[in-house]
Scaffold this motif. Structure first.
Motif, PDB file in Angstrom:
ATOM      1  N   ILE A 244      25.615  34.683  50.256  1.00 18.78           N
ATOM      2  CA  ILE A 244      24.596  33.632  50.169  1.00 18.78           C
ATOM      3  C   ILE A 244      25.333  32.317  49.948  1.00 18.78           C
ATOM      4  N   GLN A 245      25.542  31.596  51.017  1.00 17.89           N
ATOM      5  CA  GLN A 245      26.421  30.437  50.969  1.00 17.89           C
ATOM      6  C   GLN A 245      25.653  29.171  50.618  1.00 17.89           C
ATOM      7  N   ASN A 246      26.056  28.576  49.513  1.00 15.96           N
ATOM      8  CA  ASN A 246      25.561  27.274  49.087  1.00 15.96           C
ATOM      9  C   ASN A 246      26.656  26.669  48.211  1.00 15.96           C
ATOM     10  N   PRO A 247      26.561  25.392  47.867  1.00 14.82           N
ATOM     11  CA  PRO A 247      27.644  24.756  47.101  1.00 14.82           C
ATOM     12  C   PRO A 247      27.967  25.456  45.788  1.00 14.82           C
ATOM     13  N   GLU A 248      26.944  25.902  45.068  1.00 16.86           N
ATOM     14  CA  GLU A 248      27.174  26.561  43.777  1.00 16.86           C
ATOM     15  C   GLU A 248      27.963  27.860  43.962  1.00 16.86           C
ATOM     16  N   ASN A 249      27.550  28.680  44.936  1.00 15.94           N
ATOM     17  CA  ASN A 249      28.235  29.953  45.163  1.00 15.94           C
ATOM     18  C   ASN A 249      29.640  29.738  45.704  1.00 15.94           C
ATOM     19  N   GLN A 250      29.799  28.724  46.531  1.00 13.82           N
ATOM     20  CA  GLN A 250      31.129  28.435  47.065  1.00 13.82           C
ATOM     21  C   GLN A 250      32.085  28.018  45.945  1.00 13.82           C
ATOM     22  N   ALA A 251      31.584  27.255  45.001  1.00 14.21           N
ATOM     23  CA  ALA A 251      32.414  26.845  43.873  1.00 14.21           C
ATOM     24  C   ALA A 251      32.846  28.054  43.048  1.00 14.21           C
ATOM     25  N   LEU A 252      31.930  29.007  42.866  1.00 14.71           N
ATOM     26  CA  LEU A 252      32.271  30.235  42.150  1.00 14.71           C
ATOM     27  C   LEU A 252      33.309  31.032  42.918  1.00 14.71           C
ATOM     28  N   TYR A 253      33.129  31.115  44.241  1.00 13.04           N
ATOM     29  CA  TYR A 253      34.124  31.817  45.059  1.00 13.04           C
ATOM     30  C   TYR A 253      35.507  31.186  44.918  1.00 13.04           C
ATOM     31  N   GLU A 254      35.568  29.873  44.929  1.00 14.49           N
ATOM     32  CA  GLU A 254      36.857  29.189  44.843  1.00 14.49           C
ATOM     33  C   GLU A 254      37.596  29.540  43.551  1.00 14.49           C
ATOM     34  N   ARG A 255      36.870  29.792  42.488  1.00 14.27           N
ATOM     35  CA  ARG A 255      37.515  30.190  41.234  1.00 14.27           C
ATOM     36  C   ARG A 255      38.202  31.552  41.399  1.00 14.27           C
ATOM     37  N   TYR A 256      37.515  32.467  42.087  1.00 13.09           N
ATOM     38  CA  TYR A 256      38.126  33.782  42.328  1.00 13.09           C
ATOM     39  C   TYR A 256      39.288  33.680  43.313  1.00 13.09           C
ATOM     40  N   ALA A 257      39.123  32.856  44.344  1.00 10.27           N
ATOM     41  CA  ALA A 257      40.199  32.688  45.325  1.00 10.27           C
ATOM     42  C   ALA A 257      41.448  32.125  44.657  1.00 10.27           C
ATOM     43  N   ALA A 258      41.253  31.252  43.658  1.00  9.56           N
ATOM     44  CA  ALA A 258      42.396  30.692  42.937  1.00  9.56           C
ATOM     45  C   ALA A 258      43.147  31.774  42.165  1.00  9.56           C
ATOM     46  N   LEU A 259      42.414  32.726  41.605  1.00 11.13           N
ATOM     47  CA  LEU A 259      43.063  33.847  40.923  1.00 11.13           C
ATOM     48  C   LEU A 259      43.904  34.661  41.907  1.00 11.13           C
ATOM     49  N   ALA A 260      43.342  34.897  43.109  1.00 13.49           N
ATOM     50  CA  ALA A 260      44.063  35.666  44.117  1.00 13.49           C
ATOM     51  C   ALA A 260      45.319  34.936  44.582  1.00 13.49           C
ATOM     52  N   GLU A 261      45.225  33.599  44.675  1.00 15.97           N
ATOM     53  CA  GLU A 261      46.376  32.812  45.122  1.00 15.97           C
ATOM     54  C   GLU A 261      47.542  32.895  44.135  1.00 15.97           C
ATOM     55  N   GLY A 262      47.228  33.220  42.894  1.00 14.24           N
ATOM     56  CA  GLY A 262      48.277  33.326  41.889  1.00 14.24           C
ATOM     57  C   GLY A 262      49.053  34.622  41.937  1.00 14.24           C
ATOM     58  N   ILE A 263      48.635  35.531  42.815  1.00 13.63           N
ATOM     59  CA  ILE A 263      49.305  36.831  42.932  1.00 13.63           C
ATOM     60  C   ILE A 263      50.298  36.771  44.086  1.00 13.63           C
ATOM     61  N   SER A 264      51.503  37.193  43.844  1.00 18.12           N
ATOM     62  CA  SER A 264      52.562  37.119  44.852  1.00 18.12           C
ATOM     63  C   SER A 264      52.242  37.978  46.069  1.00 18.12           C
ATOM     64  N   ASN A 265      52.319  37.350  47.258  1.00 19.00           N
ATOM     65  CA  ASN A 265      52.185  38.051  48.536  1.00 19.00           C
ATOM     66  C   ASN A 265      50.857  38.805  48.653  1.00 19.00           C
ATOM     67  N   PHE A 266      49.800  38.181  48.172  1.00 19.28           N
ATOM     68  CA  PHE A 266      48.468  38.791  48.166  1.00 19.28           C
ATOM     69  C   PHE A 266      47.567  37.969  49.079  1.00 19.28           C
ATOM     70  N   HIS A 267      46.830  38.648  49.968  1.00 22.96           N
ATOM     71  CA  HIS A 267      46.084  37.940  51.009  1.00 22.96           C
ATOM     72  C   HIS A 267      44.634  38.440  51.067  1.00 22.96           C
ATOM     73  N   LEU A 268      43.696  37.494  51.099  1.00 25.22           N
ATOM     74  CA  LEU A 268      42.283  37.810  51.242  1.00 25.22           C
ATOM     75  C   LEU A 268      41.901  37.758  52.715  1.00 25.22           C
ATOM     76  N   LEU A 269      41.146  38.769  53.168  1.00 20.34           N
ATOM     77  CA  LEU A 269      40.796  38.847  54.591  1.00 20.34           C
ATOM     78  C   LEU A 269      39.420  39.477  54.749  1.00 20.34           C
ATOM     79  N   GLY A 270      38.520  38.770  55.444  1.00 21.41           N
ATOM     80  CA  GLY A 270      37.252  39.378  55.812  1.00 21.41           C
ATOM     81  C   GLY A 270      36.051  38.781  55.112  1.00 21.41           C
ATOM     82  N   ARG A 271      34.873  39.285  55.494  1.00 22.18           N
ATOM     83  CA  ARG A 271      33.599  38.767  55.003  1.00 22.18           C
ATOM     84  C   ARG A 271      33.508  38.752  53.488  1.00 22.18           C
ATOM     85  N   LEU A 272      33.875  39.851  52.863  1.00 19.53           N
ATOM     86  CA  LEU A 272      33.710  39.973  51.421  1.00 19.53           C
ATOM     87  C   LEU A 272      34.807  39.240  50.672  1.00 19.53           C
ATOM     88  N   ALA A 273      36.031  39.375  51.154  1.00 20.98           N
ATOM     89  CA  ALA A 273      37.159  38.739  50.465  1.00 20.98           C
ATOM     90  C   ALA A 273      37.130  37.228  50.596  1.00 20.98           C
TER      91      ALA A 273
END
Length: 381
Positions: free
Chosen positions: A330-359
């Motif tokens: 459900i894409q809206n600014p609020e949800n996107q901001a929440l996603y970005e917080r999780y994506a930032a956690l993933a970016e902190g992991i060495s050689n870790f890549h998010l791919l696909g609808r859910l990720a």
């Protein structure tokens, strides 16, 4: 293992094959379902009808590279997907086009309105409702109002669980009226279904000596990501290879910032001892009923049988409960901001890549995620 891929849907399978075949990587694919193929998985039901367990999937693309790549693993059943909407006692082609126009307004008035639309926007164009509503011609505005009220509004309310005032105007603006007599839902040059089904195609994609697939396996049983750590642990030991994750990114981190909202679906399958149920592959219920659409699988696959199986789709809010599957972000600014917080956690992991609808918390068509997977895999060293 050189690479671990979490998920054996189209994102994970394409990435795994590309890495194994083009780079000679040893790839471990972990899939929590008991089968490969993700939500594209198909199987024969108890009556021998080939069904899509997680709802209908129709392949279409204008990307020849993706089409050629997938064609190595399947032949195709040529299928131009046509959808109709149940509006009262009529079945109207959607997207709304010039054939729909004549059904709604009659032949004579339809011809007059066709001339107006062609003169204003050109034959073959796809004109958003928002643009039609901006027309100075009240009859063209009327067409837009009809499509909005009868094709879009209530269907969207069911699909997304929203009230009319909550529907993003940007979504409304993307709903097209197609100025052509082509009833196909998609306009892409490559359209079809894997001739023997999606599951055999995925099995062939993953059939490579460098790929090990473990189905029925929760990645969390083998992999560990500790808070604040930058290294993935595989069975308790640091893993220095690449990890490609295709699951829900919030659940990867135990929803520590809160759950990302998704819409889910309930599928009610019904079998009928008769050769036909609705005469169409998909009928959208845009005004009536609690379900959004009915799919009759024989019309998708071309299977010949004396009986038939259908499925009705009921959308609901995903809660994370056992057995529920997140389908649509459900894409809206609020949800996107929440996603970005999780994506930032993933970016902190060495050689870790998010791919696909859910990720990545976004909608991808099958061809787009296949292209994305190939690009990611070819970019890994």
């Amino acid at each position: 293992m050189d690479v671990i891929v979490i998920g054996a849907g189209i994102a994970g399978a394409v990435a795994a094959r590309c890495l194994a075949e083009e780079q000679g990587k040893q790839v471990l694919v972990l899939e929590k379902k008991e089968h490969v193929g993700g939500n594209c998985y198909d199987e024969k039901d108890a009556y021998g009808i080939l069904i899509h367990k997680y709802g209908p999937h129709i392949f279409h693309t204008n990307d020849q590279q993706v089409y050629d790549w997938l064609s190595r693993f399947t032949e195709w059943y040529a299928f131009g997907h046509e959808v109709v909407a149940r509006v009262g006692d009529r079945l109207l082609p959607v997207p709304f086009n010039l054939n729909t126009l004549k059904q709604v307004y009659g032949e004579e008035k339809g011809e007059e309105l066709t001339e107006k639309l062609v003169n204003a926007y050109g034959m073959g164009s796809r004109v958003p409702i928002l643009k039609l509503r901006q027309s100075q011609d009240p009859e063209i505005q009327g067409i837009a109002d009809f499509v909005y009220e009868n094709i879009f509004l209530r269907y969207t309310m069911k699909q997304w669980g929203q009230k009319p005032e909550e529907i993003d105007p940007g979504v409304t603006g993307r709903v097209p009226v197609v100025i052509s007599y082509d009833n196909r839902y998609f306009g892409d040059p490559y359209q079809g279904m894997p001739l023997t089904g999606y599951t055999p195609m995925f099995q062939k994609i993953l059939d490579h000596p460098n790929i090990t697939v473990k189905t029925g396996t929760e990645a969390s049983k083998l992999l560990e990501i500790r808070p604040g750590e930058t290294q993935v642990l595989l069975e308790g030991r640091p893993f220095f290879g690449a990890v490609i994750y295709t699951g829900p990114v919030d659940e990867l981190f135990d929803c520590c910032y809160g759950r990302l909202p998704y819409r889910s679906l309930r599928f009610d399958f019904e079998h009928y001892d008769q050769p036909d149920y609705q005469g169409h592959s998909v009928v959208n219920y845009t005004v009536s009923e609690e379900f959004t659409r009915i799919t009759e699988f024989k019309y998708l696959t071309g299977q010949q049988a004396e009986d038939t199986t259908i499925v009705k789709e009921y959308p609901f809010a995903y809660t994370g409960a056992e057995g529920e599957i997140p389908y649509y972000a459900i894409q809206n600014p609020e949800n996107q901001a929440l996603y970005e917080r999780y994506a930032a956690l993933a970016e902190g992991i060495s050689n870790f890549h998010l791919l696909g609808r859910l990720a990545e918390y976004k909608y991808y068509n099958m061809d787009a995620i296949a292209a994305r997977a190939l690009k990611l895999a070819r970019g890994l060293t």
